[in-house]
Design an enzyme around this catalytic site. Structure first.
Site, PDB file in Angstrom:
ATOM      1  N   ASP A  67       0.857  -1.189   0.000  1.00 26.48           N
ATOM      2  CA  ASP A  67       0.000   0.000   0.000  1.00 26.48           C
ATOM      3  C   ASP A  67       0.896   1.244   0.000  1.00 26.48           C
ATOM      4  O   ASP A  67       1.665   1.469   0.947  1.00 26.48           O
ATOM      5  CB  ASP A  67      -0.862  -0.063   1.272  1.00 26.48           C
ATOM      6  CG  ASP A  67      -1.756   1.146   1.447  1.00 26.48           C
ATOM      7  OD1 ASP A  67      -1.701   2.080   0.627  1.00 26.48           O
ATOM      8  OD2 ASP A  67      -2.510   1.149   2.437  1.00 26.48           O
ATOM      9  N   ILE A  68       0.776   2.045  -1.032  1.00 24.77           N
ATOM     10  CA  ILE A  68       1.676   3.201  -1.203  1.00 24.77           C
ATOM     11  C   ILE A  68       1.528   4.217  -0.064  1.00 24.77           C
ATOM     12  O   ILE A  68       2.463   4.976   0.211  1.00 24.77           O
ATOM     13  CB  ILE A  68       1.449   3.850  -2.593  1.00 24.77           C
ATOM     14  CG1 ILE A  68       2.692   4.641  -3.033  1.00 24.77           C
ATOM     15  CG2 ILE A  68       0.201   4.712  -2.619  1.00 24.77           C
ATOM     16  CD1 ILE A  68       2.704   4.993  -4.501  1.00 24.77           C
ATOM     17  N   ASN A  90      -7.701  12.180 -10.555  1.00 19.92           N
ATOM     18  CA  ASN A  90      -8.496  12.602 -11.723  1.00 19.92           C
ATOM     19  C   ASN A  90      -8.337  14.114 -11.858  1.00 19.92           C
ATOM     20  O   ASN A  90      -7.760  14.761 -10.988  1.00 19.92           O
ATOM     21  CB  ASN A  90      -9.969  12.184 -11.571  1.00 19.92           C
ATOM     22  CG  ASN A  90     -10.601  12.806 -10.349  1.00 19.92           C
ATOM     23  OD1 ASN A  90     -10.715  14.032 -10.255  1.00 19.92           O
ATOM     24  ND2 ASN A  90     -10.981  11.985  -9.385  1.00 19.92           N
ATOM     25  N   VAL A  92      -6.350   4.176  -5.598  1.00 20.89           N
ATOM     26  CA  VAL A  92      -5.222   4.678  -4.815  1.00 20.89           C
ATOM     27  C   VAL A  92      -5.471   6.122  -4.364  1.00 20.89           C
ATOM     28  O   VAL A  92      -5.044   6.535  -3.283  1.00 20.89           O
ATOM     29  CB  VAL A  92      -3.898   4.489  -5.600  1.00 20.89           C
ATOM     30  CG1 VAL A  92      -3.788   5.408  -6.795  1.00 20.89           C
ATOM     31  CG2 VAL A  92      -2.707   4.659  -4.689  1.00 20.89           C
ATOM     32  N   ASP A  93      -6.191   6.866  -5.188  1.00 24.62           N
ATOM     33  CA  ASP A  93      -6.540   8.261  -4.858  1.00 24.62           C
ATOM     34  C   ASP A  93      -7.350   8.309  -3.551  1.00 24.62           C
ATOM     35  O   ASP A  93      -7.028   9.089  -2.624  1.00 24.62           O
ATOM     36  CB  ASP A  93      -7.365   8.817  -6.035  1.00 24.62           C
ATOM     37  CG  ASP A  93      -7.555  10.311  -6.011  1.00 24.62           C
ATOM     38  OD1 ASP A  93      -6.913  10.978  -5.176  1.00 24.62           O
ATOM     39  OD2 ASP A  93      -8.343  10.816  -6.833  1.00 24.62           O
ATOM     40  N   SER A 118      -3.089   4.619 -14.033  1.00 22.23           N
ATOM     41  CA  SER A 118      -4.096   4.311 -15.076  1.00 22.23           C
ATOM     42  C   SER A 118      -4.465   2.840 -15.209  1.00 22.23           C
ATOM     43  O   SER A 118      -5.322   2.504 -16.027  1.00 22.23           O
ATOM     44  CB  SER A 118      -3.648   4.816 -16.470  1.00 22.23           C
ATOM     45  OG  SER A 118      -3.865   6.186 -16.622  1.00 22.23           O
ATOM     46  N   THR A 119      -3.825   1.948 -14.432  1.00 19.54           N
ATOM     47  CA  THR A 119      -4.072   0.513 -14.666  1.00 19.54           C
ATOM     48  C   THR A 119      -5.259  -0.036 -13.874  1.00 19.54           C
ATOM     49  O   THR A 119      -5.537  -1.236 -13.945  1.00 19.54           O
ATOM     50  CB  THR A 119      -2.835  -0.340 -14.334  1.00 19.54           C
ATOM     51  OG1 THR A 119      -2.575  -0.243 -12.924  1.00 19.54           O
ATOM     52  CG2 THR A 119      -1.627   0.099 -15.124  1.00 19.54           C
ATOM     53  N   TYR A 173      -9.001   3.344 -14.713  1.00 19.07           N
ATOM     54  CA  TYR A 173      -8.812   3.904 -16.063  1.00 19.07           C
ATOM     55  C   TYR A 173      -8.452   2.846 -17.116  1.00 19.07           C
ATOM     56  O   TYR A 173      -8.261   3.176 -18.285  1.00 19.07           O
ATOM     57  CB  TYR A 173      -7.782   5.035 -16.033  1.00 19.07           C
ATOM     58  CG  TYR A 173      -8.323   6.354 -15.501  1.00 19.07           C
ATOM     59  CD1 TYR A 173      -9.664   6.496 -15.143  1.00 19.07           C
ATOM     60  CD2 TYR A 173      -7.487   7.463 -15.360  1.00 19.07           C
ATOM     61  CE1 TYR A 173     -10.151   7.707 -14.657  1.00 19.07           C
ATOM     62  CE2 TYR A 173      -7.975   8.679 -14.884  1.00 19.07           C
ATOM     63  CZ  TYR A 173      -9.306   8.791 -14.533  1.00 19.07           C
ATOM     64  OH  TYR A 173      -9.783   9.998 -14.069  1.00 19.07           O
TER      65      TYR A 173
HETATM   66  N1  AR6 Z   1      -1.342   1.474  -3.049  1.00 19.55           N
HETATM   67  C1  AR6 Z   1      -0.749   1.204  -4.238  1.00 19.55           C
HETATM   68  N2  AR6 Z   1      -1.422   0.941  -5.369  1.00 19.55           N
HETATM   69  C2  AR6 Z   1      -2.778   0.926  -5.296  1.00 19.55           C
HETATM   70  C3  AR6 Z   1      -3.481   1.195  -4.098  1.00 19.55           C
HETATM   71  C4  AR6 Z   1      -2.710   1.482  -2.942  1.00 19.55           C
HETATM   72  N3  AR6 Z   1      -3.281   1.762  -1.762  1.00 19.55           N
HETATM   73  N4  AR6 Z   1      -4.818   1.100  -4.365  1.00 19.55           N
HETATM   74  C5  AR6 Z   1      -4.952   0.786  -5.662  1.00 19.55           C
HETATM   75  N5  AR6 Z   1      -3.726   0.662  -6.232  1.00 19.55           N
HETATM   76  P1  AR6 Z   1      -6.528   3.317  -9.696  1.00 19.55           P
HETATM   77  P2  AR6 Z   1      -6.361   4.837 -12.237  1.00 19.55           P
HETATM   78  C6  AR6 Z   1      -3.353   0.333  -7.620  1.00 19.55           C
HETATM   79  O1  AR6 Z   1      -7.863   2.782 -10.063  1.00 19.55           O
HETATM   80  O2  AR6 Z   1      -6.542   3.590 -13.019  1.00 19.55           O
HETATM   81  C7  AR6 Z   1      -9.685   7.246  -8.993  1.00 19.55           C
HETATM   82  O3  AR6 Z   1     -11.057   7.281  -8.750  1.00 19.55           O
HETATM   83  C8  AR6 Z   1      -4.395  -0.365  -8.470  1.00 19.55           C
HETATM   84  O4  AR6 Z   1      -4.383  -1.774  -8.201  1.00 19.55           O
HETATM   85  O5  AR6 Z   1      -6.303   3.782  -8.311  1.00 19.55           O
HETATM   86  O6  AR6 Z   1      -5.267   5.784 -12.630  1.00 19.55           O
HETATM   87  C9  AR6 Z   1      -9.154   8.596  -9.428  1.00 19.55           C
HETATM   88  O7  AR6 Z   1      -9.791   9.653  -8.757  1.00 19.55           O
HETATM   89  C10 AR6 Z   1      -3.884  -0.058  -9.865  1.00 19.55           C
HETATM   90  O8  AR6 Z   1      -2.834  -0.960 -10.239  1.00 19.55           O
HETATM   91  O9  AR6 Z   1      -6.128   4.590 -10.655  1.00 19.55           O
HETATM   92  C11 AR6 Z   1      -9.465   8.590 -10.893  1.00 19.55           C
HETATM   93  O10 AR6 Z   1     -10.824   8.939 -11.139  1.00 19.55           O
HETATM   94  C12 AR6 Z   1      -3.260   1.339  -9.704  1.00 19.55           C
HETATM   95  O11 AR6 Z   1      -3.130   1.548  -8.301  1.00 19.55           O
HETATM   96  C13 AR6 Z   1      -9.257   7.153 -11.299  1.00 19.55           C
HETATM   97  O12 AR6 Z   1      -9.457   6.396 -10.099  1.00 19.55           O
HETATM   98  C14 AR6 Z   1      -4.081   2.459 -10.306  1.00 19.55           C
HETATM   99  O13 AR6 Z   1      -5.471   2.196 -10.080  1.00 19.55           O
HETATM  100  C15 AR6 Z   1      -7.840   6.906 -11.769  1.00 19.55           C
HETATM  101  O14 AR6 Z   1      -7.746   5.590 -12.264  1.00 19.55           O
END
Ligand code: AR6
Length: 187
Positions: A25-26, A39, A48-49, A132-133, A136
């Site tokens: 967890d980052i 976003n 993660v956001d 983005s993975t 998005y």
């Molecule tokens: N620590 C590290 N990596 C994580 C964590 C964490 N705590 N939680 C998720 N991931 P995503 P996106 C990974 O969906 O695709 C939000 O609503 C996850 O498994 O967080 O860029 C924003 O506000 C994946 O590999 O971001 C935007 O609307 C990676 O982080 C939208 O999501 C990115 O997944 C952005 O989508």
């Protein structure tokens, strides 16, 4: 949970930047900056956001409100508040739309511009999620390739001590562990 590490110095002893693949967890990383996959509103969301905003506390969104959002591929920095990280660099990845809409270049921009801000502020240790993975939907393998290649290119001046690729699952960590040594060997 194991935290596998691959260091560039193993492969290129004169290089200054250490590249690490980490699993977890980052929000737990005590680095100079963690990068947020935000976003364009910068006002929080899921994935993660959401985790970063929950862990940092409400002062983070208060500072984000002063930033007037952020364009896709760009990045803006805030404090880390209750996080162990000193700063958060918020970047907006592209939504995957089949690959013909500039997604790769926009994703490269996220890594380039995040590291550009880190360099300007003399930050030495930076942790990235796989931008983005998730929500998005950018396919993981090309996204990891872009993350690694762009970060290597941006680190050539030795500005950073450590760049961490923080993976949120075993599958993503295995992908980075496969791609990173290949990219390091090509440097
Ligand atoms: N620590 C590290 N990596 C994580 C964590 C964490 N705590 N939680 C998720 N991931 P995503 P996106 C990974 O969906 O695709 C939000 O609503 C996850 O498994 O967080 O860029 C924003 O506000 C994946 O590999 O971001 C935007 O609307 C990676 O982080 C939208 O999501 C990115 O997944 C952005 O989508």
């Amino acid at each position: 949970m194991s935290v596998p590490e691959i260091t560039r110095s193993d492969l290129a002893p004169d290089a200054k930047t250490r590249f690490t693949v980490a699993l977890g967890d980052i929000t737990k990383f005590p680095v100079d900056a963690i990068v947020n996959a935000a976003n364009s509103s910068l006002l929080g969301g899921g994935g993660v956001d959401g985790a970063i905003h929950r862990a940092a506390g409400p002062d983070l969104v208060a500072e984000c409100r002063t930033l007037n959002g952020c364009k896709t591929g760009q990045a803006k920095m805030t404090g880390g508040y209750r996080l162990p990280a000193r700063h958060v660099i918020h970047t907006v990845g592209p939504v995957w739309n089949g690959g013909d809409h500039g997604e790769e270049e926009l994703l490269a921009g996220c890594y380039r511009n995040s590291l550009g801000i880190a360099r300007q502020h003399q930050l030495k240790t930076i942790a990235f999620p796989a931008i983005s993975t998730g929500i998005y939907r950018f396919p993981a393998e090309p996204a990891a390739g872009i993350a690694i290649r762009t970060s290597l290119a941006e680190s050539r001046d030795g500005a950073f001590e450590e760049v961490i690729f923080c993976c949120f699952g075993e599958e993503m960590a295995a992908l980075y562990e496969r791609l990173l040594p290949q990219a390091l060997a090509d440097v």
